[in-house]
Design a protein around this motif. Structure first.
Motif, PDB file in Angstrom:
ATOM      1  N   ARG A 143       0.839  -1.201   0.000  1.00 30.75           N
ATOM      2  CA  ARG A 143       0.000   0.000   0.000  1.00 30.75           C
ATOM      3  C   ARG A 143       0.872   1.249   0.000  1.00 30.75           C
ATOM      4  N   LEU A 144       1.961   1.213   0.770  1.00 31.06           N
ATOM      5  CA  LEU A 144       2.857   2.363   0.813  1.00 31.06           C
ATOM      6  C   LEU A 144       3.435   2.655  -0.565  1.00 31.06           C
ATOM      7  N   LEU A 145       3.834   1.616  -1.282  1.00 29.92           N
ATOM      8  CA  LEU A 145       4.364   1.820  -2.632  1.00 29.92           C
ATOM      9  C   LEU A 145       3.326   2.502  -3.521  1.00 29.92           C
ATOM     10  N   ARG A 146       2.086   2.030  -3.480  1.00 29.92           N
ATOM     11  CA  ARG A 146       1.049   2.641  -4.318  1.00 29.92           C
ATOM     12  C   ARG A 146       0.836   4.108  -3.960  1.00 29.92           C
ATOM     13  N   GLU A 147       0.825   4.406  -2.660  1.00 29.43           N
ATOM     14  CA  GLU A 147       0.614   5.790  -2.245  1.00 29.43           C
ATOM     15  C   GLU A 147       1.792   6.670  -2.621  1.00 29.43           C
ATOM     16  N   MET A 148       3.008   6.117  -2.536  1.00 24.72           N
ATOM     17  CA  MET A 148       4.177   6.921  -2.895  1.00 24.72           C
ATOM     18  C   MET A 148       4.238   7.205  -4.390  1.00 24.72           C
ATOM     19  N   ILE A 149       3.777   6.279  -5.200  1.00 22.55           N
ATOM     20  CA  ILE A 149       3.722   6.531  -6.640  1.00 22.55           C
ATOM     21  C   ILE A 149       2.810   7.723  -6.924  1.00 22.55           C
ATOM     22  N   LYS A 150       1.697   7.800  -6.197  1.00 22.88           N
ATOM     23  CA  LYS A 150       0.778   8.940  -6.364  1.00 22.88           C
ATOM     24  C   LYS A 150       1.338  10.208  -5.727  1.00 22.88           C
ATOM     25  N   GLY A 151       2.001  10.076  -4.588  1.00 26.98           N
ATOM     26  CA  GLY A 151       2.637  11.216  -3.944  1.00 26.98           C
ATOM     27  C   GLY A 151       1.696  12.165  -3.237  1.00 26.98           C
ATOM     28  N   GLU A 152       0.474  11.741  -2.941  1.00 27.56           N
ATOM     29  CA  GLU A 152      -0.492  12.632  -2.295  1.00 27.56           C
ATOM     30  C   GLU A 152      -0.415  12.535  -0.770  1.00 27.56           C
ATOM     31  N   LEU A 153      -0.404  11.324  -0.227  1.00 27.96           N
ATOM     32  CA  LEU A 153      -0.340  11.126   1.220  1.00 27.96           C
ATOM     33  C   LEU A 153       1.087  11.061   1.737  1.00 27.96           C
ATOM     34  N   PHE A 184      16.473   6.059   0.993  1.00 28.24           N
ATOM     35  CA  PHE A 184      15.367   6.989   0.881  1.00 28.24           C
ATOM     36  C   PHE A 184      14.769   6.836  -0.515  1.00 28.24           C
ATOM     37  N   PHE A 185      13.452   6.707  -0.583  1.00 28.23           N
ATOM     38  CA  PHE A 185      12.732   6.676  -1.852  1.00 28.23           C
ATOM     39  C   PHE A 185      11.838   7.902  -1.936  1.00 28.23           C
ATOM     40  N   VAL A 186      11.762   8.465  -3.151  1.00 31.02           N
ATOM     41  CA  VAL A 186      11.034   9.713  -3.389  1.00 31.02           C
ATOM     42  C   VAL A 186      10.024   9.474  -4.510  1.00 31.02           C
ATOM     43  N   THR A 187       8.884  10.132  -4.396  1.00 30.29           N
ATOM     44  CA  THR A 187       7.851  10.058  -5.425  1.00 30.29           C
ATOM     45  C   THR A 187       8.403  10.480  -6.788  1.00 30.29           C
ATOM     46  N   PRO A 188       8.055   9.774  -7.869  1.00 32.06           N
ATOM     47  CA  PRO A 188       8.516  10.176  -9.205  1.00 32.06           C
ATOM     48  C   PRO A 188       8.123  11.620  -9.521  1.00 32.06           C
TER      49      PRO A 188
END
Length: 245
Positions: free
Chosen positions: A28-38, A172-176
């Motif tokens: 779920r975290l991966l999906r949210e980070m791809i969107k970058g909203e939460l 550290f991973f950052v939203t695209p």
């Protein structure tokens, strides 16, 4: 993270840091980070999927310490593990691991017998029920979970004789699309490495964990990790911790 952001302030300016309040499993975290909203920034053990879908800052924030795995066991079985002298012997002993975890794939590809579960709590129940004899965890996880679950399983203990090591960096991973944030973190981390602050932070945080688990006194069984990206900076010795040096 805050040290890297502070160190980079002269070049990149002020920042606002907020912590997400919603707990999430890794997928779920991966999906949210791809969107970058939460959430748009997280420190996670790497995988090819995370490096493909997000922007990694390829400096291990824990100097690769997550790659040293200490097993949780039924303490009454310590003698069985103390008798293990070879990696091939250890591979024949089933272990528990999470279905979504990078380490699970590495164990499976290395030839271990892996029993997978969906959650950490579920895996602890499986360990207590004898579904597998040992549950390799990161060192701080092993200490925390022993104390957390020992009330339900009084025989729960840290295995005392060995550690399993595989290269397993936590980045550290950052939203695209947020390249400036990734650039800032990398720049700040390089400043911390150059003046010694990175190592001081590492030792302040982890030395007690290393001592409590007796890492330096354990036999270390070393594995390759074929799941790593070719871009993994294995050749940068300053990035990695070695308990034998």
């Amino acid at each position: 993270m805050t040290a890297a952001l502070d160190a980079s302030s002269t070049r990149f300016g002020p920042y606002l840091l907020r912590t997400a309040t919603l707990g999430m499993e890794r997928d779920r975290l991966l999906r949210e980070m791809i969107k970058g909203e939460l959430v748009n920034l997280s420190a996670q053990i790497t995988s090819l999927e995370w490096e493909r879908d997000l922007t990694p800052v390829r400096i291990p924030v824990d100097k690769g310490l997550a790659g040293y795995r200490i097993s949780l066991i039924d303490g009454r079985r310590q003698a069985e593990f103390s008798a293990v002298r070879t990696l091939e012997h250890l591979k024949r002993i089933p272990l528990g691991a999470g279905r979504q975890w990078s380490s699970s794939t590495a164990f499976q590809r290395a030839g271990f017998s892996v029993v997978v579960g969906n959650t950490t709590a579920g895996l602890h129940s499986m360990l207590a029920a004898g579904r597998f004899p040992h549950f390799p965890r990161g060192m701080e996880e092993a200490l925390y979970e022993r104390d957390q679950y020992i009330h339900a399983f009084p025989a729960l203990a840290l295995e005392e004789s060995f550690a399993i090591h595989m290269p397993l960096p936590r980045y550290f991973f950052v939203t695209p699309g947020q390249a400036r944030l990734a650039e800032r973190l990398e720049y700040g981390l390089h400043l911390l490495l150059a003046d010694g602050r990175f190592d001081r932070i590492f030792h302040d945080f982890y030395d007690s964990v290393i001592e409590q688990t007796g890492l330096r006194k354990r036999r270390v069984f070393r594995l390759d990790n074929p799941t790593l990206s070719p871009q993994t900076p294995l050749g940068h010795k300053a990035y990695w911790y070695d308990p034998l040096e």
